[in-house]
Design an enzyme around this catalytic site. Structure first.
Site, PDB file in Angstrom:
ATOM      1  N   TYR A 225       0.872  -1.180   0.000  1.00 40.90           N
ATOM      2  CA  TYR A 225       0.000   0.000   0.000  1.00 40.90           C
ATOM      3  C   TYR A 225       0.909   1.231   0.000  1.00 40.90           C
ATOM      4  O   TYR A 225       1.662   1.456   0.948  1.00 40.90           O
ATOM      5  CB  TYR A 225      -0.921   0.000   1.223  1.00 40.90           C
ATOM      6  CG  TYR A 225      -2.108  -0.925   1.086  1.00 40.90           C
ATOM      7  CD1 TYR A 225      -3.332  -0.451   0.631  1.00 40.90           C
ATOM      8  CD2 TYR A 225      -2.003  -2.269   1.401  1.00 40.90           C
ATOM      9  CE1 TYR A 225      -4.424  -1.290   0.493  1.00 40.90           C
ATOM     10  CE2 TYR A 225      -3.083  -3.128   1.269  1.00 40.90           C
ATOM     11  CZ  TYR A 225      -4.296  -2.627   0.817  1.00 40.90           C
ATOM     12  OH  TYR A 225      -5.374  -3.469   0.682  1.00 40.90           O
ATOM     13  N   HIS A 330      -2.908   0.320  -4.030  1.00 33.48           N
ATOM     14  CA  HIS A 330      -2.645  -1.061  -3.617  1.00 33.48           C
ATOM     15  C   HIS A 330      -2.005  -1.784  -4.794  1.00 33.48           C
ATOM     16  O   HIS A 330      -2.639  -2.010  -5.825  1.00 33.48           O
ATOM     17  CB  HIS A 330      -3.950  -1.755  -3.212  1.00 33.48           C
ATOM     18  CG  HIS A 330      -3.801  -3.235  -2.984  1.00 33.48           C
ATOM     19  ND1 HIS A 330      -4.857  -4.110  -3.076  1.00 33.48           N
ATOM     20  CD2 HIS A 330      -2.722  -3.994  -2.674  1.00 33.48           C
ATOM     21  CE1 HIS A 330      -4.436  -5.336  -2.840  1.00 33.48           C
ATOM     22  NE2 HIS A 330      -3.147  -5.290  -2.602  1.00 33.48           N
ATOM     23  N   HIS A 409     -17.074  -1.097   3.183  1.00 34.82           N
ATOM     24  CA  HIS A 409     -15.713  -1.074   3.731  1.00 34.82           C
ATOM     25  C   HIS A 409     -15.614  -1.853   5.037  1.00 34.82           C
ATOM     26  O   HIS A 409     -16.376  -1.618   5.982  1.00 34.82           O
ATOM     27  CB  HIS A 409     -15.285   0.373   3.981  1.00 34.82           C
ATOM     28  CG  HIS A 409     -13.921   0.503   4.594  1.00 34.82           C
ATOM     29  ND1 HIS A 409     -12.760   0.266   3.890  1.00 34.82           N
ATOM     30  CD2 HIS A 409     -13.532   0.829   5.846  1.00 34.82           C
ATOM     31  CE1 HIS A 409     -11.719   0.456   4.676  1.00 34.82           C
ATOM     32  NE2 HIS A 409     -12.158   0.793   5.878  1.00 34.82           N
TER      33      HIS A 409
END
Length: 605
Positions: A225, A330, A409
């Site tokens: 990330y 990502h 999420h």
């Protein structure tokens, strides 16, 4: 050769040759009919790609998969599984037997990876073509719901884990083949059932702002990330609208850039945010960048450009606006490739031609707090966050709001999320659902239909978690190893409500910890910190079940908050949770009865 009830083979080599020289036609056919074609890489090298079209009237998906390197006797399989595993999966498998006969079969794999031919054949309209020398293009059609509940995957809204394999032949038979015998295999997450949408014309005055990584040396690690802070290079002293955003992916990085998000840095107008460029979870990341957490745009592999409705745009700019944003990328590099340098990112379309409505974002689900937790070793533990009727009654205008987009999420243990819509005890059609959710595949998705939410409606967001691989309890919180349960819904017209989330009431939680101490001799106390209490208990299967019941039966502590962080007036502690009095029936299925004839045999070439 062993035969199968629905097996049919080609009789002549000439028929095979005829198909081999035919061009793959999915893209051309779709262009002729105006059908939208979607695409995604199947690996991180660009040597395997999938294209697909969706037929909502027929409830089918037509696939065309390209493999850049396949020998004349190689077998190839494309399919689906719940979490991306090649075991316990559903495949459409193409093979060429030792006599040179090519066929496609509907197959499945057991938990040991053994391939078997399905008694029902549901891989339809098979075609194949040679492309670019050694390349192969496979085309087939699959129903959303084949009604084969035992062996076939149900294609649904949300995330689909596409899986594929290539192995060496020739083969005498497919039955008994093992996944481990594949020469190469892979998995890709996509949203197959994308909503049909109308094109929206862009304003005459538009600025295209690229928020890009800057020559990132992608580590030779499976998951990275990467965060990149920048200041938007345009004058935003007056209000503008974001009306569209899309990915900007370098050709060499396709298959490695997995998903991206752009966050606004919520700080004072003149506050300078450090221009950090590095791993998002590094200890060297400046603390000041933690304010960069309000989502402005989100893209995941296979996603189309996100286009706002013609009536609305996301407001950006103004006299109090801080111009800093942060890009999070990502990188998914399972092949551990070295030497990659990437400058991909997101393009924002910003206009000073403000539309009729400001779009807004409301957070639904669970409060960011350690009051909610998931015990260890749980295969499927659920938590529900509530936006109760009392909150929408005081915050939503009589005409309601129109929700058109949603971003679900959780963190690492989330496996499924959905939001239910309730009015006067009656369950209405769901706001959004992803039965195969992955934290590694997040995007803002347009809904198939916009949803009008009225004052007095309730919204219930439920998250499922799998903590089988965790030895200790998982607490709610901001860390990637903590958990969340959130649905960011995009709507218009913008109102004051920004957060409508819940957690267990403090009173009920303290009573539970007191019970654990007095009756079960656990190291808990109503006077200890919440995290200490959770970590002080031994989480047996029975105790974990009781905790779940406590969450379901307890009263709520509500966050019914304005964008300023202040709560709307009222008593938001110990509020009752929403009850569904009249549930929706399950979706209708169109399955043949036992008296109807069996399906036709599989296609062969």
């Amino acid at each position: 050769m062993p035969t199968h009830p629905y097996y049919r083979r080609c009789r002549t080599a000439a028929a095979v040759a005829a198909v081999i020289v035919t061009a793959a036609a999915l893209v051309a056919d779709a262009s002729a009919t105006g059908t939208r074609v979607y695409t995604a890489p199947l690996d991180d090298t660009g040597r395997a790609t999938v294209y697909w079209t969706v037929g909502y009237a027929a409830q089918t998906v037509k696939f065309e998969t390209h493999f850049a390197d396949a020998g004349p006797f190689d077998w190839l399989a494309v399919g689906f599984s719940d979490r991306g595993n090649h075991t316990g999966a559903d495949f459409c498998l193409v093979w060429r037997d030792w006599k040179g006969v090519t066929s496609m079969l509907d197959t499945w794999t057991d938990d040991a990876g053994r391939i078997s031919v399905d008694e029902r054949q549901d891989c339809d309209d098979f075609d194949m073509a040679r492309i670019h020398g050694r390349g192969i293009a496979l085309t087939f059609t699959r129903k959303f719901d084949t009604c084969d509940d035992e062996r076939d995957y149900l294609i649904q809204d949300g995330t689909t884990h596409l899986i594929w394999m290539v192995g060496s032949g020739p083969l005498y038979a497919v039955d008994g083949l093992l996944v481990s015998q594949a020469r190469v295999k892979g998995m890709q997450r996509v949203q197959l059932l994308k909503p049909e949408r109308l094109e929206v014309d862009l304003p005459d005055r538009i600025s295209k702002i690229n928020v890009l990584a800057d020559k990132v040396h992608v580590p030779a690690e499976e998951t990275t990330y990467w965060c990149h802070v920048m200041k938007i290079p345009m004058d935003l002293s007056s209000k503008h609208h974001i009306v569209r955003f899309e990915s900007v992916i370098e050709e060499k990085s396709k298959g490695v850039v997995h998903h991206m998000e752009v966050f606004h840095c919520e700080a004072g107008t003149n506050v300078a945010i450090p221009l950090y460029r590095g791993p998002c979870f590094s200890e060297k990341r400046p603390y000041k960048t933690q304010v960069c957490k309000k989502v402005m745009a989100a893209w995941a592999m296979g996603a189309e450009p996100f286009v706002y409705p013609k009536e609305a745009g996301l407001p950006i700019g103004g006299p109090d606006f801080n111009g800093y944003v942060m890009l999070e990328v990502h990188y998914n590099n399972p092949g551990l490739r070295k030497g990659m340098i990437d400058s991909s990112g997101v393009r924002l379309y910003i206009t000073p031609e403000v539309r009729e409505y400001d779009a807004g974002v409301i957070e639904l689900g669970l409060e960011y707090t350690d009051k909610m937790a998931i015990p260890p070793k749980q295969p499927d533990f659920t938590l529900t966050g509530y936006c109760i009727a009392e909150c929408t009654a005081v915050s939503i205008p009589p005409s309601g709001i129109e929700i058109f987009g949603s971003q679900l999420h959780t963190h690492l243990t989330g496996t499924k999320i959905y939001t239910k819509h309730v009015r006067d005890g009656q369950e209405l059609p769901e706001l959004n659902r992803d039965n195969h959710y992955s934290t590694h595949f997040q995007e803002i998705r347009l809904l198939h239909r916009s949803v009008r939410v009225l004052p007095g409606d309730a919204l219930m967001t439920t998250c499922h978690y799998n903590t089988e691989n965790r030895p200790n309890i998982t607490l709610g919180g901001f860390s990637i190893t903590d958990e969340m349960c959130v649905n960011y819904v995009y709507y218009y017209p913008k109102i004051e409500l920004e957060v409508c989330k819940s957690s267990i009431s403090e009173q009920n939680l303290k009573s539970y910890f007191k019970f654990l101490n007095e009756w079960e001799r656990q190291r808990t106390s109503p006077d200890s910190a919440v995290s200490a209490n959770y970590n002080g208990a031994e989480w047996t299967p029975m105790r974990s079940q009781v905790l779940h019941r406590v969450y379901e039966s307890s009263t709520l502590s509500m966050q019914c908050n304005r964008s300023t962080g202040d709560r709307f007036p009222g008593d938001w502690e110990n509020r009752p949770s929403t009850k569904v009095l009249y549930a929706l029936p399950p979706p209708a299925r169109h399955c043949r009865t036992l008296s109807q004839p069996p399906p036709p045999p599989p296609s062969s070439v």
